[in-house]
Design a protein around this motif. Structure first.
Motif, PDB file in Angstrom:
ATOM      1  N   GLU A  41      42.772 -85.993 -41.004  1.00 35.96           N
ATOM      2  CA  GLU A  41      44.189 -86.142 -40.706  1.00 35.96           C
ATOM      3  C   GLU A  41      44.399 -87.000 -39.468  1.00 35.96           C
ATOM      4  O   GLU A  41      45.325 -87.818 -39.406  1.00 35.96           O
ATOM      5  N   THR A  42      43.526 -86.831 -38.479  1.00 35.32           N
ATOM      6  CA  THR A  42      43.626 -87.632 -37.262  1.00 35.32           C
ATOM      7  C   THR A  42      43.441 -89.113 -37.567  1.00 35.32           C
ATOM      8  O   THR A  42      44.168 -89.968 -37.054  1.00 35.32           O
ATOM      9  N   LYS A  43      42.468 -89.437 -38.428  1.00 34.34           N
ATOM     10  CA  LYS A  43      42.212 -90.849 -38.760  1.00 34.34           C
ATOM     11  C   LYS A  43      43.343 -91.425 -39.594  1.00 34.34           C
ATOM     12  O   LYS A  43      43.801 -92.557 -39.358  1.00 34.34           O
ATOM     13  N   GLN A  58      40.136 -92.988 -32.980  1.00 40.56           N
ATOM     14  CA  GLN A  58      40.033 -93.978 -34.057  1.00 40.56           C
ATOM     15  C   GLN A  58      38.716 -94.748 -33.977  1.00 40.56           C
ATOM     16  O   GLN A  58      38.679 -95.964 -34.145  1.00 40.56           O
ATOM     17  N   THR A 117      45.201 -80.210 -34.456  1.00 39.20           N
ATOM     18  CA  THR A 117      45.325 -81.521 -33.831  1.00 39.20           C
ATOM     19  C   THR A 117      44.246 -81.689 -32.769  1.00 39.20           C
ATOM     20  O   THR A 117      43.692 -80.704 -32.280  1.00 39.20           O
ATOM     21  N   LEU A 118      43.958 -82.924 -32.452  1.00 39.54           N
ATOM     22  CA  LEU A 118      43.031 -83.228 -31.372  1.00 39.54           C
ATOM     23  C   LEU A 118      43.821 -83.612 -30.141  1.00 39.54           C
ATOM     24  O   LEU A 118      44.858 -84.293 -30.227  1.00 39.54           O
ATOM     25  N   ARG A 120      45.929 -91.355 -35.034  1.00 42.04           N
ATOM     26  CA  ARG A 120      45.891 -90.700 -33.742  1.00 42.04           C
ATOM     27  C   ARG A 120      44.443 -90.551 -33.295  1.00 42.04           C
ATOM     28  O   ARG A 120      43.524 -90.929 -33.994  1.00 42.04           O
ATOM     29  N   GLY A 121      44.252 -90.006 -32.141  1.00 46.77           N
ATOM     30  CA  GLY A 121      42.906 -89.798 -31.649  1.00 46.77           C
ATOM     31  C   GLY A 121      42.236 -91.084 -31.217  1.00 46.77           C
ATOM     32  O   GLY A 121      42.879 -92.109 -30.952  1.00 46.77           O
ATOM     33  N   SER A 179      46.484 -90.553 -39.687  1.00 46.28           N
ATOM     34  CA  SER A 179      47.721 -90.678 -38.900  1.00 46.28           C
ATOM     35  C   SER A 179      47.571 -91.620 -37.716  1.00 46.28           C
ATOM     36  O   SER A 179      48.492 -91.744 -36.907  1.00 46.28           O
ATOM     37  N   PHE A 228      38.949 -87.595 -27.732  1.00 46.84           N
ATOM     38  CA  PHE A 228      39.857 -86.533 -28.157  1.00 46.84           C
ATOM     39  C   PHE A 228      39.034 -85.365 -28.685  1.00 46.84           C
ATOM     40  O   PHE A 228      37.962 -85.563 -29.282  1.00 46.84           O
ATOM     41  N   ASP A 279      36.198 -88.777 -31.467  1.00 47.73           N
ATOM     42  CA  ASP A 279      36.947 -87.557 -31.804  1.00 47.73           C
ATOM     43  C   ASP A 279      35.924 -86.466 -32.068  1.00 47.73           C
ATOM     44  O   ASP A 279      35.008 -86.651 -32.884  1.00 47.73           O
ATOM     45  N   GLN A 323      33.464 -90.090 -34.909  1.00 47.49           N
ATOM     46  CA  GLN A 323      33.908 -88.724 -35.144  1.00 47.49           C
ATOM     47  C   GLN A 323      32.677 -87.821 -35.255  1.00 47.49           C
ATOM     48  O   GLN A 323      31.642 -88.244 -35.770  1.00 47.49           O
TER      49      GLN A 323
END
Length: 1138
Positions: A361-363, A370, A321-322, A367-368, A365, A301, A266, A373
């Motif tokens: 937030e991406t981690k 994972q 968001t990514l 998303r992305g 949730s 992402f 990410d 980063q």
């Protein structure tokens, strides 16, 4: 005002007779009034004539009788998909095995040669400079070489090496040499730099493992080693293509390199757009961002935030968001970069806070990516370190830093370099200083080895990476270049036409012709094309096995600064090893014969994208790659028949997709819309789907076939086995006598791995002869076992005392040369044959041998009724195609001498058996009416002045008990002029008056016969939209909406109306619907798709941290590894002490 009067009647149940006239109350024929009964009688008479012709000329009853000895069995979809997935898995294991050996050899070789000195005069096969015998070579320079400003040394001239090259079909007819490898060096890399030439030197030792790999597996495609210094060593050796103006290729920017060198990531890119970022600084910054984007793939992402006083996303709808780094989204981000306008001052604190919050937030949730980063900062200097921000978000679990920070300092004269460098060094990142666009690519790529450190420190784990499908194109930007060339060519053509005809070209008819011609080019979206070779690549990272090295750790960016040499821990990636796997080679393993007509297989990746699919159309305009050609989701090609609006996908389909990407095993019935014939026809079909994972890959295999006729298939009985046929004394070779037959060119009947043949038919006859020889046996599998697997089996058997099975021995001996345990087997044994396919092919050839016997008609055959048909209908060819891929035909000649070219033309254009459109339509028509033929003419038949050929076909089914299966399709081709003459004889003068129109339409609404010949082949809705709509209202046809999610969209110019309706399906119409999405203000299509994104599965290979990484001090410019022998020895001694 006259009201159109029309009448219609179905004839042959696959054609429609339409009669229209515009003078009510007027007798159109002498002594009579045209009514429905009269039209019906015409239709019945024409239909009877055509069916009698087809029945007699194709001898369809005799063909059906020929297959009575066969049996009908149930097709077991679940078993089939498991067998096919296992075959693909074995083949892919072989490729992984080859790459693993390259990787292991490279790591050992690099370690062995670590103390070698770089020879700057070393001569190697440069793919861009090497010559073939007799080819002129550039003369050596007569003046002293110029100095290179970057390295401060004279440029070195080494004469190019000469190598013999030979075209090979298995390498897409490229000229190659199997003795050595060749090296490609990007334009931005100096091949005589010490680190580059040294790596070229030691990597030449890989040639032996390249050759061994190819000897063990002759199906291997290109093998290569991509070095972290920039060059790529490729085997077999070949010259680099020079069909593009600039060589843009750099292996480090290819997905197979990037995904192997770094785990999924990410990334948030922070771009300083303050007032100081003007002119060249802004140009360099844009170039940096574009280069970073070029290094990302579909498992990554990304988002770009610009910051001055405020922090804003580069694309408004991507806020907070990514987004997945597929081609479509990357293109959207790059377009957004061009609109940047610097202003105000830079707020680094706000930008960093926003970036960390987005990643967190991406981690949270899930998303992305994972996995890894990173934040990448592009600016001309930071006013402070912002240490409190890093303490809050990134230093919670010391010494681990969950988010790496990479900083790119822009500008020649900068003062605040220490703070921005500190950000990178204290957060396990990397810092570079950029003052010119020429150095951007090399400097940006410095982040790759840093991201790879956890992988390298792990040492023993080498993740196996399989890429998404891609084209063998040097650079995707070339698609835009080709599009620009295309537009220029069209403008030039318009100018030349205007000079020739002046203002006549502005007439409505001429403008329509020009627009229609260019629209046809837009529709040209070939599924199979020779322009590109599509492939996936398997790759592995190659690690530097040294643990310590002597490094210059100076923190000053001034080149004259004091050198600070220290022995420090390193974790360098040497490069990536890989091999290509052509998509066509995977398709051949999937036994399309076993899936039957209108059955197919496809593979889906962990992202839900198709690796290949029969509706995968990556090309438009005949030769231009679509902007996002390799990110086609499976739900965009499997179109459910549920009449939902565009991109409102059925939850059932999405549930199946989730099961597939999670690599589960399952099956499901679905009602779908299958379009074919350039999206001009569509069938509404109930299909069965089966899927299972291809183990050790991110891929899932899916197979599907129609419910009506796909659940059963035909096969020969045991007593008709090939060997039993030989025992009875029959000569199987005699079943393939003559030249009037072809086999499916894309199917794998038999394959000799060390031998090439001129045609598939020649290869087949070679194996037919071999089957009669003593000792013939059927191979147990298409793919041999990887050598390490075979060695493990035999090693295990030796230790346990167990004897190997026959199958294990067969597979072992097919690859034993690489294990070193036994001598290589006879090269003649390196082959594979599909036993079931060959059994069916030989059976079909035996029972249909009589069909293609030479039949010549001449004036003396007056008693032969077929001669009468020939004279009356202009018949050129009668043909037969079977379910096993065999096509036979015979020509009809008007005199004793055969007319050359008739049969040859048919054989070249109609050799794909069950994959031909006339075959598929005939099988579907069987369930409308068994005793009927389907007819077609080319869609552009009316545009040319040549004789139009009509093709008619009828399906032959074999029935046994309560089961039936398609066995073959028979058909014939005849002259359109003869059909029109018959049509005129039946209707008399009723259709010869200007105020009357008569049409014969096929079951999709295309014109087979019109009183105006130029309308032949066109869709009737384009000719008379009102009557077409009336036929829909009368339920003669049905409108079926099909969305083309792979279309390249242009600005709409007209509204959709009746004349835009395009046909599809048996008794159906399809509307080529322009996708009109309701987008918000400033919302793009990428934003629309992102808001409705689908689930995906994270790749299994994720290594984002290692405990020892904190000991690595390399973090910025000026850190150079000194290869001096004494220093290396000192490093080695210290590493032993540590």
């Amino acid at each position: 005002m006259a009201r159109p009067v029309w009448a219609w009647r179905r004839l042959c149940l696959s054609l429609l007779f339409v009669f229209i006239y515009c003078a009510p109350g007027v007798n159109l024929l002498p002594g009579g009034y045209i009514n429905y009964n009269l039209v019906h009688s015409w239709a019945d008479k024409l239909g009877l004539e055509l069916f009698t012709l087809g029945d007699f000329i194709t001898r369809r009853k005799e063909v059906q009788e020929s297959f009575k000895e066969a049996k009908v069995v149930t097709r077991q979809g679940g078993t089939l998909v498991e067998i096919m997935a296992k075959e693909v898995e074995m083949m892919m294991d072989l490729k992984v095995s080859a790459v693993r050996r390259i990787m292991d050899t490279a790591e050992n070789t690099a370690l062995t040669h670590q103390n070698d000195m770089a020879d700057k005069m070393f001569s190697y096969y440069n793919a861009k400079e090497m010559a073939e015998p007799g080819e002129p070579t550039p003369p050596p320079p007569t003046t002293p070489p110029d100095m290179d400003d970057q390295i401060g040394e004279p440029l070195i001239y080494v004469p190019p090496k000469v190598l013999v090259l030979e075209p090979r079909p298995e390498f897409h007819n490229a000229s190659v040499n199997f003795s050595v490898s060749s090296v490609h060096v990007p334009v931005n890399v100096y091949d005589r730099a010490s680190d580059v030439i040294k790596a070229i030197q030691w990597s030449e030792n890989l040639d032996q493992i390249f050759r061994d790999n190819y000897k063990n597996d002759p199906s291997l495609s290109w093998q290569f080693f991509g070095s972290s210094t920039g060059f790529m060593r490729q085997f077999p050796a070949s010259k680099w293509k020079k069909d593009v103006p600039v060589d843009l290729y750099d292996c480090r920017l290819r997905s197979w390199y990037m995904e192997a060198a770094t785990s999924p990531k990410d990334i948030v890119i922070l771009m300083d757009t303050s007032g100081s970022m003007l002119g060249q600084r802004l140009d360099i910054a844009k170039h940096v961002v574009n280069t970073i984007l070029d290094t990302l793939g579909t498992n990554d992402f990304v988002n770009i935030l610009t910051f001055d006083k405020e922090v804003k996303p580069i694309v408004g709808c991507f806020e907070d968001t990514l987004i997945q780094a597929n081609l479509g989204n990357i293109r959207e981000l790059k377009e957004g970069i061009e609109s940047i306008k610097p202003t105000s001052i830079a707020n680094y604190t706000a930008a960093l806070t926003r970036a960390f919050e987005m990643l967190e937030e991406t981690k949270i949730s899930s998303r992305g990516a994972q996995c890894n980063q990173a934040i990448m900062i592009i600016g001309d200097g930071a006013p402070e370190t912002n240490q409190e921000v890093f303490q809050l978000y990134n230093w919670r679990d010391p010494p681990y830093r969950p988010v790496r920070v990479f900083t790119y300092l822009i500008g020649k004269e900068v003062a605040n370099w220490d703070d921005i460098r500190w950000m990178a060094c204290e957060n396990q990142g990397y810092y570079v200083h950029l003052s010119d666009t020429a150095e951007v690519r090399e400097m940006v790529l410095n982040y790759i080895p840093v991201m790879a450190r956890p992988l390298v420190l792990g040492r023993h784990h080498h993740p196996v990476i399989w890429t998404q499908v891609y084209a063998d194109l040097e650079e995707t930007k070339l698609s835009d270049h080709l599009w620009d060339i295309k537009q220029c060519e069209e403008q030039k053509a318009d100018v030349l036409e205007f000079r020739r005809v002046h203002f006549d070209m502005l007439q409505a008819s001429e403008m329509h012709k020009r627009e229609y011609r260019r629209m046809k080019e837009t529709w040209n979206q070939p599924v199979d094309s020779n322009v590109y070779q599509f492939m996936t690549t398997v790759s592995m990272p190659i690690y530097d096995r040294r643990e310590n090295a002597l490094i210059n750790l100076t923190t000053d960016i001034n080149p004259a600064a004091k050198i600070n040499l220290q022995v420090t821990k390193i974790a360098n990636i040497l490069g990536v090893a890989g091999t290509d796997v052509p998509i066509n080679e995977i398709k051949k393993l999937l036994s399309p014969f076993m899936l039957g007509v209108n059955g197919y297989a496809f593979i889906v990746t962990n992202n839900g994208y198709v690796l290949f699919h029969p509706d995968f159309r990556p090309i438009f305009q005949g030769y231009i790659l679509k902007p996002a050609y390799n990110s086609v989701d499976m739900v965009e090609v499997e179109l459910l028949d549920d009449d939902r609006i565009a991109r409102s996908f059925n939850p059932v389909l999405l549930t199946i997709r989730d099961s597939i990407i999670n690599q589960s095993t399952g099956s499901k019935w679905m009602l779908v819309k299958n379009h074919f014939d350039e999206m001009k026809r569509v069938a509404r079909v109930k299909r069965q789907y089966f899927w299972t994972a291809i183990k050790n890959t991110p891929f899932t295999l899916v197979i599907t076939y129609p419910e009506r006729y796909g659940v059963s298939r035909m096969e020969p009985r045991t007593e008709q086995d090939i060997h039993r046929t030989y025992i009875t004394g029959k000569n199987i070779r005699s079943f393939f006598d003559g030249k009037r037959w072809k086999i499916h060119p894309d199917w794998l009947f038999c394959k000799q791995t060390n031998k090439t043949f001129r045609t598939p038919e020649t290869e087949l006859l070679y194996f037919v002869d071999r089957m009669s020889e003593p000792g013939w046996h059927w191979p147990s599998s298409r793919s041999a076992m990887p050598p390490e697997h075979a060695a493990a089996i035999f090693s295990n058997n030796a230790s346990t005392g167990r004897h190997s099975s026959i199958n294990e021995k067969e597979r072992y001996h097919s690859i034993n040369a690489s294990t070193g345990r036994h001598s290589s087997i006879n090269e003649k044994e390196r082959y594979y044959c599909d036993r079931q396919l060959m059994q069916s092919l030989v059976f079909d050839a035996r029972v249909t041998k009589w069909f293609s016997n030479n039949i010549s008609f001449n004036a003396r055959d007056k008693d032969d009724n077929r001669h009468e048909f020939k004279q009356r209908f202009g018949i050129t060819v009668a043909f037969l195609a079977t379910h096993s891929g065999l096509t036979r035909w015979h020509e009809f000649h008007t005199n004793m001498a055969e007319q050359p070219g008739v049969g040859e033309s048919f054989g070249q254009n109609n050799k794909r058996a069950i994959d031909e459109i006339w075959y598929k339509r005939a099988v579907d028509q069987y369930f409308v009416h068994k005793e009927s033929f389907v007819y077609s003419v080319p869609f552009d038949a009316g545009e040319g002045g040549q004789e139009i050929i009509v093709t008619a076909s009828n399906a032959i089914f074999h029935n046994e008990s309560s089961k039936s299966a398609p066995a073959a399709v028979v058909g014939f081709q005849f002259q359109h002029s003869a059909l029109y003459k018959l049509f005129h004889n039946i209707t008399g003068n009723a259709c010869a008056v200007d105020d009357k129109d008569c049409y014969i339409l096929d079951n999709n609404g295309f014109v087979i016969i019109s009183t105006r010949v130029h309308e032949t082949g066109r869709f009737f809705g384009e000719i008379n939209g009102a009557i077409m709509m009336r036929l829909v209202e009368e339920e003669v046809y049905k409108r079926v909406i099909v969305y083309d999610y792979q279309a390249v969209c242009f600005e709409p110019k007209t509204d959709v109306n009746a004349s835009n309706i395009s046909t599809a399906g048996c008794d159906h119409i399809a509307l080529k619907h322009s996708l009109e999405y309701h987008l918000a203000v400033n919302e793009t299509f990428s934003c629309f798709k992102h808001a409705r994104e689908f689930n995906r599965v994270r790749p299994q290979s994720c290594i984002s941290r290692h405990a020892n990484e904190s000991h690595i001090k390399l973090c910025g410019k000026g850190c150079t590894i000194y290869a001096n022998l004494m220093l290396l020895l000192l490093s080695h001694v210290l590493s032993r002490l540590l």
